[in-house]
Design an enzyme around this catalytic site. Structure first.
Site, PDB file in Angstrom:
ATOM      1  N   ASP A  33       0.813   8.399   4.454  1.00 56.29           N
ATOM      2  CA  ASP A  33       1.309   7.011   4.501  1.00 56.29           C
ATOM      3  C   ASP A  33       0.584   6.307   5.325  1.00 56.29           C
ATOM      4  OD1 ASP A  33       3.544   4.975   3.384  1.00 56.29           O
ATOM      5  OD2 ASP A  33       3.714   5.029   5.425  1.00 56.29           O
ATOM      6  N   LYS A  62       0.935  -1.227   0.130  1.00 55.30           N
ATOM      7  CA  LYS A  62       0.064  -0.125  -0.002  1.00 55.30           C
ATOM      8  C   LYS A  62       1.032   1.270   0.045  1.00 55.30           C
ATOM      9  CE  LYS A  62       0.198   2.126   3.363  1.00 55.30           C
ATOM     10  NZ  LYS A  62       1.226   2.723   4.371  1.00 55.30           N
TER      11      LYS A  62
HETATM   12  P1  NAP Z   1      11.989   1.670   2.676  1.00 57.15           P
HETATM   13  O1  NAP Z   1      12.491   0.801   3.518  1.00 57.15           O
HETATM   14  O2  NAP Z   1      12.200   3.134   2.827  1.00 57.15           O
HETATM   15  O3  NAP Z   1      12.246   1.428   1.340  1.00 57.15           O
HETATM   16  C1  NAP Z   1      11.909  -0.068   0.727  1.00 57.15           C
HETATM   17  C2  NAP Z   1      13.128  -0.437  -0.073  1.00 57.15           C
HETATM   18  O4  NAP Z   1      12.498   0.314  -1.539  1.00 57.15           O
HETATM   19  C3  NAP Z   1      14.335   0.243  -0.234  1.00 57.15           C
HETATM   20  O5  NAP Z   1      15.177  -0.503   0.857  1.00 57.15           O
HETATM   21  C4  NAP Z   1      14.954   0.253  -1.553  1.00 57.15           C
HETATM   22  O6  NAP Z   1      15.626  -0.807  -1.884  1.00 57.15           O
HETATM   23  C5  NAP Z   1      13.811   0.501  -2.412  1.00 57.15           C
HETATM   24  N1  NAP Z   1      13.673   1.710  -3.088  1.00 57.15           N
HETATM   25  C6  NAP Z   1      13.342   3.093  -2.414  1.00 57.15           C
HETATM   26  N2  NAP Z   1      13.539   3.892  -3.205  1.00 57.15           N
HETATM   27  C7  NAP Z   1      13.565   3.176  -4.517  1.00 57.15           C
HETATM   28  C8  NAP Z   1      13.611   3.872  -5.894  1.00 57.15           C
HETATM   29  N3  NAP Z   1      13.399   5.124  -6.166  1.00 57.15           N
HETATM   30  N4  NAP Z   1      13.911   3.080  -6.754  1.00 57.15           N
HETATM   31  C9  NAP Z   1      13.864   1.416  -6.663  1.00 57.15           C
HETATM   32  N5  NAP Z   1      13.813   1.180  -5.300  1.00 57.15           N
HETATM   33  C10 NAP Z   1      13.725   2.232  -4.415  1.00 57.15           C
HETATM   34  O7  NAP Z   1      10.358   1.483   2.842  1.00 57.15           O
HETATM   35  P2  NAP Z   1       9.303   0.544   3.584  1.00 57.15           P
HETATM   36  O8  NAP Z   1       9.116   1.381   4.844  1.00 57.15           O
HETATM   37  O9  NAP Z   1       9.738  -0.657   3.617  1.00 57.15           O
HETATM   38  O10 NAP Z   1       7.968   1.043   2.583  1.00 57.15           O
HETATM   39  C11 NAP Z   1       7.769   0.251   1.521  1.00 57.15           C
HETATM   40  C12 NAP Z   1       6.426   0.182   1.297  1.00 57.15           C
HETATM   41  O11 NAP Z   1       5.778  -0.302   2.160  1.00 57.15           O
HETATM   42  C13 NAP Z   1       5.753   1.980   1.276  1.00 57.15           C
HETATM   43  O12 NAP Z   1       4.816   2.009   0.313  1.00 57.15           O
HETATM   44  C14 NAP Z   1       4.818   1.752   2.873  1.00 57.15           C
HETATM   45  O13 NAP Z   1       3.747   2.598   2.688  1.00 57.15           O
HETATM   46  C15 NAP Z   1       4.603   0.338   2.882  1.00 57.15           C
HETATM   47  N6  NAP Z   1       4.561  -0.121   4.297  1.00 57.15           N
HETATM   48  C16 NAP Z   1       5.440   0.213   5.128  1.00 57.15           C
HETATM   49  C17 NAP Z   1       5.357  -0.145   6.572  1.00 57.15           C
HETATM   50  C18 NAP Z   1       6.608   0.225   7.365  1.00 57.15           C
HETATM   51  O14 NAP Z   1       6.419   0.123   8.764  1.00 57.15           O
HETATM   52  N7  NAP Z   1       7.810   0.612   7.214  1.00 57.15           N
HETATM   53  C19 NAP Z   1       4.341  -0.675   6.964  1.00 57.15           C
HETATM   54  C20 NAP Z   1       3.398  -1.155   5.873  1.00 57.15           C
HETATM   55  C21 NAP Z   1       3.479  -0.748   4.675  1.00 57.15           C
HETATM   56  P3  NAP Z   1      17.008  -0.841  -2.903  1.00 57.15           P
HETATM   57  O15 NAP Z   1      17.815   0.598  -2.413  1.00 57.15           O
HETATM   58  O16 NAP Z   1      18.017  -1.882  -2.012  1.00 57.15           O
HETATM   59  O17 NAP Z   1      16.805  -1.039  -3.870  1.00 57.15           O
END
Ligand code: NAP
Length: 313
Positions: free
Chosen positions: A167, A89
């Protein structure tokens, strides 16, 4: 029979929830990862999705855990290669790209799932069932958390398309749109943007309801102390309160269930999402409910913008 899935974007949510949920499920095998920096021990790692799609035809499903802005290109590539796709999401950065992805999935004859993990919180289904035959007088959402605690170092949430406080706020809207029997639509919003950021740090929303119930939501990322993820519905049969993001439920002050307080605020949500994805793939189904995102898009369209003090981590 387990199916092979690849995880794309090895960041916080992939490590915290997707990897353990896949490992615990008989439906799934984590067959590969795609990430520019991250990897999972013992799992084949690709830096590039195209390389995976070319060399691993045995991987049927691609689960995208990237932030919303880069997600479309990855999803489109996977669908064009006839893979089933599971989307974190929000399912995209814009509504039109989500519609385009759904059309691509239909053309390719594969499944696509816009997941809303908060809808899988333990008490959401019970709240939905209870509200079904009640007359709603009012519903209020309070979603207040400390951004420094939950999103340290995540620059993308402050950049255009990163949604800012929406978010987490979209999680509340995903629950509201699941538990209310009637559709609602946004009538007013105020969005507070820090002077140095492209996305809001707080928002308040007002909605119209077909029977005139007062519906409002407040999202705030400046919360000190207790974190609040609460939805309260006042009805002709009393008051229902969902707390802890839908993990706990009380009706007229009486707790309906005991939940395990193991310190994991998303307990059980991701295993249920992966079980649903297994069903969708088995049945050839598509689940792209965009209603939570429609309300967020409306807030950005209609919202009054207020500049507030700069935010620095
Ligand atoms: P994150 O740790 O900041 O990013 C996830 C991964 O995406 C990064 O490790 C990176 O991996 C890759 N990434 C980032 N920017 C990128 C780009 N421009 N192009 C390609 N790859 C990219 O984020 P997250 O917290 O896991 O959240 C990711 C998604 O999950 C979001 O939509 C968020 O709303 C959802 N979510 C998060 C949580 C939470 O607790 N954090 C909970 C529920 C849902 P690399 O750099 O290694 O490629």
């Amino acid at each position: 029979m387990s199916r092979k899935v690849a995880l794309v974007g090895i960041g916080k949510i992939a490590r915290d929830q997707h990897v353990p949920s896949i490992a615990a499920s008989p439906d799934w095998e984590l067959a590969a990862t795609v990430s520019r920096h991250g990897s999972i021990d013992g799992v084949e790692a690709f830096a590039d999705l195209d390389a995976l799609l070319e060399t691993r035809p045995d991987i049927e499903v691609v689960s995208l855990c990237l932030p919303p802005v880069p997600r479309y290109a990855y999803a489109a590539a996977a669908l064009k290669a006839s893979r089933h796709v599971m989307l974190e999401k929000p399912p995209g950065a814009t509504l039109s790209e989500c519609h385009a992805l759904e059309a691509m999935a239909r053309d390719a004859g594969v499944s696509i799932f816009a997941t809303w993990h908060s809808r899988e919180a333990a008490q959401v289904d019970m709240a939905r069932t209870w509200l079904k035959d009640k007359r709603l007088h009012a519903l209020s959402v309070n979603w207040k958390e400390d951004v420094r605690r939950w999103h340290p170092g995540q620059d993308w949430i402050w950049q255009a398309g990163g949604l800012g406080v929406f978010d987490p706020g979209i999680n509340a809207l995903s629950i509201v749109t699941r538990i209310l029997p009637d559709p609602i639509h946004l009538t007013a919003a105020t969005l507070e943007f820090p002077e140095n950021r492209e996305t809001p740090i707080a928002a308040s929303l007002t909605f119209a309801h077909p029977h005139g119930a007062g519906i409002s939501a407040v999202f705030d990322w400046r919360q000190d102390g207790d974190q609040i993820w609460t939805i309260e519905a006042v009805t002709d049969a009393g008051t229902l309160v969902l707390t802890d993001g839908g993990a706990k439920l009380a009706i007229n002050g009486e707790a309906r269930t005991e939940t395990d307080a193991d310190g994991n605020p998303l307990q059980g949500e991701y295993p249920r999402l992966y079980a649903k994805m297994a069903d969708l793939v088995r049945e050839g189904g598509i689940d792209m409910d965009l209603s939570p995102m429609t309300h967020v898009a409306d807030a950005f369209l209609l919202g009054r913008r207020v500049a507030v003090e700069s935010f620095n981590e």
